[in-house]
Design an enzyme around this catalytic site. Structure first.
Site, PDB file in Angstrom:
ATOM      1  CE  LYS A 116      -3.058 -13.240 -44.226  1.00  0.00           C
ATOM      2  NZ  LYS A 116      -2.077 -12.826 -43.223  1.00  0.00           N
ATOM      3  NE  ARG A 292      -0.814 -21.671 -33.517  1.00  0.00           N
ATOM      4  CZ  ARG A 292      -0.707 -20.647 -34.347  1.00  0.00           C
ATOM      5  NH1 ARG A 292      -1.692 -20.355 -35.154  1.00  0.00           N
ATOM      6  NH2 ARG A 292       0.376 -19.897 -34.377  1.00  0.00           N
TER       7      ARG A 292
END
Ligand code: MV4
Length: 509
Positions: A116, A292
């Protein structure tokens, strides 16, 4: 194209990947833990190998076991699905060492864009809007107070190692900062073993809108529109739709181009999702990137008519993207409901067990990506998601109507499911208008059980009528070959199901 792909996952996403392999003429290799031996993904695969006991840390999360099967079975690629090892850079690294292709980004891209703080730094560098706040961790509550004064309250404290809302505290004013700091620090330490926090300006009632990105190994990047993911319960997505009800062509272009810039800066390849928060004035702010394929990828597939899993495999096999940005067209509207084996009348506790019988909604515009079948036992060692029900329509109104119809046809007996929750959400005026935000469902559920605009007795009459209508529909359609194989189902199924729902309906917490 690959000849044999190992699916390093289970449940509905493993079934989804096996189907993509089948369509590409690629042999699918499944892995399964002891409790998954009879699972649908094992049944659909061309080969299947046991990888140990039920606990994920002893089976689906063990890189050496996954690679061991990959080598033993002679696989030339591995697809991680989502969850488990899908965002663990150790898997693509091990694949490189083993000379097996990884169907996903490189380990470096995964680490750079999946973290992040690093991703927010890249977002700032490329000019993608981020929420005003700190990029690096704050050391003390006094430092937090200084920064919060500069930014202006309300602010939100977030865990550097965080996700899913853990270690997150919104702070309305200076007096609440110290207790919020204490709570967020200890929660972050307990959840992630890392107590570091950062701070942002708090956005009131934002939407969660994400952009699907695809990138090949030849420098081509595209975005495939957006997904509205604001209907979440306790930071867990419940329903998603594409396009977002509040989207404009300009906003889509701006968010898509920001997402592509970020992916390009991180030398991303394959499928990825860039998450944004969008405020009531349609300002968007980078939240994080998921390196993903996502659970909710089908709504993008339905409105683009693209198969993202097959595209992932083509990209990983070195093929260039078969289309340019200009050739991507979005058509119609798709909505997805995540079907869980959990009891909405008992605080959504998981409800594993044997599925005595289940029915598959079909008909125009309906898709069910499921990993279950009648007679299979839902294990309690894993996430209780049974599958996703997706409805596509020419516009949102038709997609909503189809989803409402399909939810009436969906049933599973022997276990409880959260299907009744979706009927309630669809009946909500706010949802019908698309007037949702990230905490909307939490607020909606805490407002109590009554269907909007209906008194209690009216609600029960409405539900009884719905249950009877569904029972009569099934009885009428019981003859002839149909998806329900109604002739093999005890007459009392709908009565049992509706009675159980009726009797057990406790007011929501
Ligand atoms: C926020 C926010 C409001 N303002 N950040 C980030 C992680 C995500 N799971 C929760 N997050 C939020 N970050 C700022 N500056 C509100 C949320 C939020 C939220 C965001 C997306 C989806 C669901 C959410 C539920 C509650 C809060």
């Amino acid at each position: 194209m690959f000849k044999k792909v190992l699916i390093a996952n289970r449940g509905e996403i493993a079934v989804r990947i096996a189907r993509a392999c089948r369509e590409l003429g690629v042999r699918a290799v499944a892995v399964y833990s002891d409790v998954d031996r009879a699972s649908l993904h094992v049944r659909l695969a061309d080969e299947a190998y046991p990888i140990g006991p039920a606990p994920s840390r002893e089976s689906y999360l063990v890189v050496e076991k996954i690679l061991g099967v990959g080598r033993y079975a002679g696989c030339d690629a591995i697809h991680p699905g989502y969850g488990f090892l899908a965002e663990n850079p150790a898997l693509p690294r091990a694949c490189v060492d083993a000379g097996i292709a990884f169907i996903g980004p490189s380990a470096a891209a995964m680490e750079q864009l999946g973290a992040k703080t690093a991703a927010r730094q890249i977002a700032r560098d490329v000019g993608a809007p981020t929420v005003p706040g700190t990029l690096s961790p704050i050391n003390t509550v006094d430092e937090a107070r200084e920064i919060a004064r500069e930014i202006g309250f309300p602010v939100i404290l977030k865990a550097v190692a965080g996700g899913g809302g853990k270690g997150m505290r919104s702070v309305a004013g200076e007096n609440q900062l110290a207790p919020a700091w204490r709570d967020a620090t200890s929660e972050a330490l307990n959840a992630f073993g890392d107590s570091r926090l950062y701070l942002e300006k708090y956005l009131e009632r934002p939407r969660h809108i994400e952009i699907q990105v695809l990138a090949d190994h030849h420098g081509h990047f595209v975005y495939l529109g957006e997904r509205e993911c604001s209907v979440q319960r306790r930071h867990q997505k419940v329903m998603e739709e594409a396009p977002s009800p509040i989207m404009t062509a300009e906003l889509r272009k701006a968010m898509g181009e920001a997402a592509v810039k970020l992916a390009r800066a991180g030398t991303y390849t394959n499928a990825g999702t860039v998450e944004f928060l969008v405020d009531a004035q349609r300002n968007f702010y980078f939240l994080e990137m998921n390196t993903r394929l996502q659970v909710e990828h089908p709504v993008t597939e339905m409105v683009t008519s693209l198969d993202l899993v097959k595209l992932q495999m083509r990209i990983a096999a070195g093929e260039p993207l078969p289309f340019s940005q200009e050739e991507i067209e979005l058509r119609g509207h798709a909505i997805e409901c995540r079907i869980y084996a959990e009891d909405p009348d008992n605080n959504f506790f998981p409800s594993p067990g044997k599925i005595v019988d289940c029915g598959v909604p079909t008909g125009p515009g309906i898709r069910l990506d499921a990993g279950i079948y009648a007679g299979w036992t839902v294990p309690n060692e894993y996430d209780p998601m049974l599958g996703k029900l997706i409805a596509w329509g020419g516009d949102r109104k038709e997609a909503l109507a189809r989803m409402g119809r399909a939810l009436q046809e969906y049933y599973a007996s022997g276990i409880k499911t959260n299907v009744s929750l979706f009927r309630r959400i669809l009946a909500s005026g706010d949802f019908q208008k698309g007037a949702v935000y990230t905490r909307w469902l939490d607020d909606f559920l805490s407002a109590g059980p009554a269907l909007e605009g209906l008194e209690d007795e009216e609600e029960s009459r409405a539900e009884q009528a719905a249950a009877i209508a569904a029972f009569l529909w099934h009885r009428r359609h019981a003859d002839g070959a149909n998806a329900f194989e109604a002739s093999t189902i005890p007459e009392s199924r709908w009565k049992t199901e509706s009675r159980r729902e009726q009797v057990n309906r406790e007011p929501q917490p």
